[in-house]
Design a protein around this motif. Structure first.
Motif, short mmCIF file in Angstrom:
data_model
loop_
_atom_site.label_atom_id
_atom_site.label_comp_id
_atom_site.label_asym_id
_atom_site.label_seq_id
_atom_site.Cartn_x
_atom_site.Cartn_y
_atom_site.Cartn_z
N ASP A 471 -39.55 -60.22 49.83
CA ASP A 471 -40.26 -60.77 50.99
C ASP A 471 -40.26 -62.30 50.89
OD1 ASP A 471 -42.05 -61.53 52.93
OD2 ASP A 471 -43.63 -60.12 52.35
N GLU A 472 -39.70 -62.95 51.89
CA GLU A 472 -39.59 -64.42 51.92
C GLU A 472 -40.91 -65.12 51.61
OE1 GLU A 472 -37.03 -66.40 52.37
OE2 GLU A 472 -35.66 -64.68 52.42
N TYR A 473 -42.00 -64.47 52.02
CA TYR A 473 -43.34 -65.03 51.88
C TYR A 473 -43.61 -65.50 50.44
CZ TYR A 473 -48.50 -64.79 52.47
OH TYR A 473 -49.85 -65.05 52.55
N TYR A 474 -43.04 -64.78 49.46
CA TYR A 474 -43.35 -65.09 48.05
C TYR A 474 -42.32 -65.99 47.39
CZ TYR A 474 -46.63 -61.37 48.78
OH TYR A 474 -47.64 -60.62 49.27
N LYS A 475 -41.16 -66.16 48.07
CA LYS A 475 -40.07 -66.95 47.46
C LYS A 475 -40.57 -68.35 47.08
CE LYS A 475 -36.30 -64.37 47.75
NZ LYS A 475 -35.69 -63.85 48.96
N GLY A 476 -40.40 -68.70 45.81
CA GLY A 476 -40.77 -70.04 45.34
C GLY A 476 -42.27 -70.30 45.33
N SER A 477 -43.08 -69.28 45.60
CA SER A 477 -44.52 -69.52 45.67
C SER A 477 -45.13 -69.58 44.26
CB SER A 477 -45.20 -68.39 46.46
OG SER A 477 -45.16 -67.21 45.69
N GLU A 478 -46.33 -70.12 44.25
CA GLU A 478 -47.06 -70.21 42.98
C GLU A 478 -47.29 -68.80 42.40
OE1 GLU A 478 -51.40 -71.79 41.59
OE2 GLU A 478 -50.73 -72.27 43.62
N LEU A 479 -47.57 -67.87 43.33
CA LEU A 479 -47.83 -66.49 42.90
C LEU A 479 -46.61 -65.92 42.18
CD1 LEU A 479 -49.59 -64.87 45.99
CD2 LEU A 479 -50.57 -65.33 43.72
N HIS A 480 -45.43 -66.20 42.74
CA HIS A 480 -44.21 -65.67 42.13
C HIS A 480 -44.06 -66.20 40.70
CE1 HIS A 480 -39.99 -64.10 43.32
NE2 HIS A 480 -40.46 -63.54 42.23
N GLU A 481 -44.33 -67.49 40.53
CA GLU A 481 -44.24 -68.10 39.20
C GLU A 481 -45.23 -67.41 38.24
OE1 GLU A 481 -41.92 -70.16 38.11
OE2 GLU A 481 -41.17 -69.78 40.14
N LYS A 482 -46.44 -67.17 38.75
CA LYS A 482 -47.46 -66.54 37.90
C LYS A 482 -47.02 -65.15 37.47
CE LYS A 482 -51.74 -68.79 39.26
NZ LYS A 482 -52.88 -68.71 40.13
N LEU A 483 -46.40 -64.42 38.41
CA LEU A 483 -45.95 -63.06 38.08
C LEU A 483 -44.87 -63.13 36.99
CD1 LEU A 483 -46.05 -60.01 38.59
CD2 LEU A 483 -44.30 -60.32 40.34
#
Ligand SMILES: Cc1cc2nc3c(=O)[nH]c(=O)nc-3n(C[C@H](O)[C@H](O)[C@H](O)COP(=O)(O)O)c2cc1C
Ligand code: SF4
Length: 493
Positions: A471-483
């Motif tokens: 889902d594009e929404y998470y691409k490069g997001s802080e959440l993605h990094e945390k995961l």
């Protein structure tokens, strides 16, 4: 030396539907699959179905999926609204519950789960409206759109206050599951008096859902949460345990009052139709940070097995539908005609509940080809549908089918195995997959859920759920990094 882990055919690597069928045959599975998809008005996916005066205009259903993204006081956040809009975008005419909403604070599965109180009407109405608006944008009309709200108490899996801190409320001591949630005494057991109060919370919640414009409420009885635990409360004394009649009292008390207090509100039940003993990573085939394939917890000393519903008591690695059939008879008496059939639990046997190629961080490698898990769920629904033709049944477990989901779904509907195709994980990555198929639009391969399980892994690590990989929404997001960090930390353990 450790035995090598089994490998399974990746469905994405198959070249076409013929190869998929050959793969199904190689596993000796009975899975219906159409070579050609029927597009347009004649598509089996676009046929209406009527239940108790409600007409559902197509055979696509969105399963409930919580996001771990509500506010601490149980209200929806912008991320919650976005998810509900995407549910609407799916084009599904049956929205089964949106997501599990706790009927009171202590029943929240996480501190960010939505919960319903007397002041929730407006929030819930806005969530519903956001979904309808997006549905109309996608399909042009809200005709025959039926929307429910899933009501729950998380019971053994309650974590209302602090992420990662279980605060279980249970019905009986369980010889395997207690240690997983830190139960070591009777203190967590709800009394009959506590249960009577809880039933009132369900009544109040149903009233709020009706006022917010929902067509039905789902009295959740699946996945190891409290409603489901009632069904297996064989060892509990008192009014809510022991006999079948006692174990179903909670459900009856909720349904009967909802019927009289909110006569326009329909009641549905999402049910784990069968179960198995809890699984764990096989200790002989696991190494630090690398859980092995799932293996049943040792249970020879627990036979006959009295801690499950829909489980074979002599061999709890197998299911038994005897009591499930009795329960569906009871649904018929209670005029519960809308049933969503699931299985097992994401906490203790995830391969049964949501077949996946890649396990969640707290899971295990698949102990069987995940297609076996899909076929098991479909076969059970076919059997129950055959016995209860008048009950409208939604099936579960289809996301693993990937490219072949539309072919299997169409065939299953055509052959009367199921009434409505329930979609879970794939809705997070590609909400309109079945709508595209029914309209004759080519599927977008890059959006197809590959069962990476990040949507389960994220909440297990205290993060909101969502399809992080696709889902594009998470691409490069802080959440993605945390995961990524959380996964790396687990691997290092
Ligand atoms: C992130 C996530 C959240 C879920 N939340 C719920 C829920 O709130 N209520 C529920 O009944 N099932 C819930 N489920 C289970 C799904 O509804 C569904 O049964 C499961 O994903 C299997 O269907 P699938 O193969 O299409 O994914 C959840 C599943 C996922 C992956
Ligand atoms: S994270 Fe995305 S691809 Fe992975 S299982 Fe969930 S929805 Fe599917």
């Amino acid at each position: 030396m450790a035995t090598p882990l089994p490998t399974f055919q990746r469905l994405g690597a198959l070249k076409d539907v013929g190869a998929f069928r050959a793969h199904v045959a190689s596993l000796s599975l009975d899975l219906p699959c159409d070579d050609e998809l029927i597009a347009g008005d004649a598509s089996p996916l676009l046929q209406p179905v009527t239940v108790g005066g409600l007409t559902i205009r197509n055979r696509i259903c969105v399963h409930p999926m919580e996001g771990w993204d509500g506010t601490p006081d149980g209200r929806p956040s912008e991320a919650t609204f976005r998810r509900w809009r995407r549910f609407g975008q799916s084009g599904a005419k049956l929205i089964w519950g949106g997501e599990a909403v706790a009927v009171r604070h202590d029943g929240r599965a996480n501190p960010n789960q939505l919960f319903i109180g007397p002041n929730s009407r407006e929030d819930l109405a806005r969530l519903r409206e956001a979904l309808v608006e997006e549905h109309v944008r996608t399909t042009g009309s809200s005709e025959g759109l039926v929307i429910g709200l899933q009501l729950t108490h998380s019971g053994r899996y309650s974590q209302p206050n602090v992420k990662g801190r279980p605060e279980p409320r249970i019905l009986y001591l369980h010889p395997i599951l207690d240690r997983r949630v830190g139960v070591d005494s009777d203190a967590a057991i709800l009394t009959d008096g506590d249960i009577r109060k809880l039933v009132e919370d369900y009544h109040a919640a149903a009233k709020v859902a009706a006022d917010a414009g929902f067509d039905f409420v789902d009295v959740k009885h699946c996945h190891g949460y409290l409603g489901h635990e009632f069904l297996s409360a064989h060892t509990r004394p008192g009014n809510y345990g022991g006999s079948f009649e006692h174990r179903t009292r909670f459900l009856r008390e909720i349904v009967e009052v909802v019927d009289s207090v909110s006569p326009k509100l329909h009641v549905g039940v999402r049910l784990s139709a069968f179960d198995m003993v809890p699984f764990r990573p096989d200790p002989l085939r696991s190494s630090p940070g690398k859980p092995g394939p799932g293996a049943p917890e040792p249970h020879d000393h627990l036979l006959p097995y009295r801690w499950g519903f829909g489980v074979n008591v002599e061999d709890p690695t197998q299911y038994d539908l005897g009591e499930t059939v009795r329960l569906l008879e009871l649904f018929r008496e209670l005029r519960v005609r809308l049933v969503n059939l699931s299985a097992g639990s994401p906490y203790y046997n995830p391969h049964v509940q949501r077949p996946a190629y890649y396990p969640p961080s707290d899971g295990y490698q698949p102990p069987e080809d995940p297609l076996v898990g899909v076929a098991r769920q479909m076969d059970v629904v076919r059997e129950l549908k055959g016995r209860f033709p008048e009950t409208v049944m939604v099936g579960t477990g289809y996301s693993y089918l990937q490219e072949y989901l539309p072919n299997v779904a169409q065939a299953a509907l055509r052959e009367g195995w199921v009434d409505s195709i329930g979609l879970g994980r794939v809705v997070l990555s590609y909400p309109e997959i079945l709508l595209d198929a029914a309209r004759g639009t080519a599927l977008q391969a890059k959006k197809i859920c590959r069962t990476f399980s990040d949507c389960t892994t994220a909440p297990r690590n205290g993060l909101p759920s969502g399809c992080y990989p696709l889902d594009e929404y998470y691409k490069g997001s802080e959440l993605h990094e945390k995961l990524k960090e959380a996964k790396a930390a687990r691997k290092g353990k």
